[in-house]
Design an enzyme around this catalytic site. Structure first.
Site, PDB file in Angstrom:
ATOM      1  N   CYS A 114      -0.435   4.087   2.246  1.00  0.00           N
ATOM      2  CA  CYS A 114      -0.214   3.879   3.686  1.00  0.00           C
ATOM      3  C   CYS A 114       1.255   4.124   4.040  1.00  0.00           C
ATOM      4  O   CYS A 114       1.548   4.709   5.076  1.00  0.00           O
ATOM      5  CB  CYS A 114      -0.540   2.442   4.100  1.00  0.00           C
ATOM      6  N   ASP A 115       2.162   3.644   3.211  1.00  0.00           N
ATOM      7  CA  ASP A 115       3.574   3.569   3.616  1.00  0.00           C
ATOM      8  C   ASP A 115       4.531   4.436   2.803  1.00  0.00           C
ATOM      9  O   ASP A 115       5.683   4.620   3.204  1.00  0.00           O
ATOM     10  CB  ASP A 115       4.057   2.109   3.502  1.00  0.00           C
ATOM     11  N   CYS A 173       0.823  -1.205   0.000  1.00  0.00           N
ATOM     12  CA  CYS A 173       0.000   0.000   0.000  1.00  0.00           C
ATOM     13  C   CYS A 173       0.859   1.257   0.000  1.00  0.00           C
ATOM     14  O   CYS A 173       1.428   1.630   1.035  1.00  0.00           O
ATOM     15  CB  CYS A 173      -0.913  -0.022   1.230  1.00  0.00           C
TER      16      CYS A 173
END
Ligand code: NAP
Length: 309
Positions: free
Chosen positions: A134-135, A131
Site C-alpha cells: 500500500c505505502d 503494508c
C-alpha cells in the site's frame, strides 16, 4: 428477512458467497472496512492453485467477487456495528440499519498486529505502516533506508518488495532464525539489498518530536545492548489478530480471540457459522480460508434446508 448474511469479503467470505449464491440463497455479503480483505494488500500471490505465474492479490479478490455476483451474491459496502444472536431471527445492525437473517457466516478475517509502542501509534501514517504494497512506493520512502520488523512470510515479502524503492532494507527479527517458509527465507537472505538484524527488538520509533520517522531504537535481546538505526520508514509485519471483538461474549472464542467452532464450521449459536482467518490460528492461508468458506456455505445450506423442511 435474509436467508444468509456473510460478514467479510476476503477469501472465506467470497467463497461462502459463491457457494450460497449457487444454492439460490441470494446471500447478502458485507464488506466491512477492508473490501477484499488482507489479500488485497499483497503483491503477487504465488501459492493459490490455478495461477502458475502467480496473481496480484487485488486481482484475485476482484475475480472472486465477480464470480460470486454472477450467481446472485449481493455485495454491500457496510460495517456491522452490533449483533443480537439471542434468538431467531438473528439480528445485526449495519451502518445504523437493522438486518434480520436466518443464518450468518462470520468471515471477518484478521488485522495487523501492532508492536504496542506509544511512538509507533503516534507515528502511524507518518512513516510507520503495516503494508508495503500500500505505502512502499510513497515518495517519503524512495531511496531511503527502511526497517521491516518480523520474521515470517509477511516480513520477508514486505522486505523484498521494499527493495524496489529503498536504498536499503533492514529486517529486524527477535530471534536468529526466520519463521518464514524455506523458499521465502532463502530469497530474503540472498537479497543483497536486505540486511538482517538478528535477535533484536524495536523499542522506540524516532522521532515523535519531529512528527516523522527518522530512525528506530533497537535492543539486542541476547546482549541487552541498545543502538539506533536511521531510517525513513518502519514497516511492521509481525502477524495478525482476529477481527472478532464484535462477537466477544456471544460467540465462543479462544483466549486470543479466534472463534472456536463446535463442529465443522458451526459455532455455539444455532445458525451462526464461521470461516477463515478469524477462526484459524494455525494455517492462515488464502486457500484454507477459501476451503473453510466453502464448508461454511454447505453447513449453512444444510441448516436452512432442515429449518425449512
Ligand atoms: P507469522 O507467521 O505469525 O509470523 C509473525 C512473525 O512476527 C514471527 O517471526 C514472530 O516472531 C514475529 N513477531 C510476532 N510478534 C512479535 C512482536 N510482538 N515483536 C516482534 N516480532 C514479533 O505471521 P505472517 O508472517 O504474517 O504470516 C501469517 C500467515 O500467512 C503464515 O501462515 C504465512 O505462511 C502466511 N503468508 C504467506 C505468504 C505467502 O506465501 N506468499 C505471504 C504472507 C503470509 P517469532 O518467529 O519469534 O515467533
Amino acid at each position: 428477512m435474509e436467508k444468509v448474511v456473510i460478514i467479510g469479503t476476503g477469501c472465506a467470505g467470497l467463497t461462502a458467497a459463491l457457494y450460497t449464491a449457487r444454492a439460490d440463497l441470494s446471500p447478502l455479503v458485507l464488506t466491512g472496512t477492508m473490501p477484499g480483505g488482507l489479500l488485497t494488500t499483497t503483491s503477487i500471490v504465488e501459492n493459490f492453485p490455478g495461477f502458475p505465474e502467480g496473481i496480484d492479490g487485488y486481482e484475485l479478490m476482484t475475480r472472486m467477487q465477480k464470480q460470486a455476483e454472477r450467481f446472485g451474491a449481493r455485495v454491500q459496502f457496510g460495517t456491522v456495528e452490533s449483533v443480537d444472536f439471542g434468538g431467531s431471527p438473528l439480528k445485526l445492525v449495519v451502518d445504523g440499519d437493522p438486518i434480520e437473517a436466518q443464518t450468518v457466516i462470520i468471515a471477518s478475517g484478521a488485522g495487523h498486529r501492532h508492536l504496542g509502542l506509544e511512538s509507533e501509534e503516534l507515528l502511524e501514517k507518518k512513516g510507520v505502516t503495516y503494508c508495503a504494497t500500500c505505502d512502499g512506493a510513497l515518495p517519503m520512502f524512495r531511496n531511503q533506508p527502511l526497517v521491516v520488523v518480523g520474521g515470517g512470510d509477511s516480513a520477508c515479502e514486505e522486505a523484498s518488495y521494499l527493495t524496489r524503492f529503498a536504498s536499503k532494507v533492514y529486517l529486524v527479527h527477535r530471534r536468529n532464525e526466520l519463521r518464514a517458509s524455506k523458499i521465502m527465507a532463502e530469497r530474503t537472505l540472498a537479497n543483497p539489498k536486505i540486511e538482517m538484524v538478528w535477535d533484536s527488538a524495536v523499542t522506540e520509533v524516532l522521532d515523535v518530536k519531529k512528527d516523522e520517522v527518522t530512525g528506530v531504537r533497537l535492543k539486542n535481546l541476547k546482549t541487552g545492548q541498545e543502538s539506533t538505526l536511521d531510517c525513513a520508514g518502519l514497516f511492521v509485519a509481525i502477524g495478525h489478530v482476529p477481527n472478532t471483538g464484535l462477537f466477544k461474549g456471544i460467540v465462543d472464542m479462544d483466549e486470543n480471540g479466534y472463534i472456536q467452532p463446535k463442529r465443522g464450521t458451526e459455532t455455539n449459536i444455532p445458525g451462526v457459522f464461521v470461516a477463515g482467518d478469524c477462526s484459524d490460528p494455525v494455517y492462515r492461508q488464502a486457500i484454507t480460508a477459501a476451503g473453510l468458506g466453502c464448508a461454511s456455505a454447505i453447513d449453512a445450506e444444510r441448516y436452512l434446508a432442515a429449518l425449512n423442511a
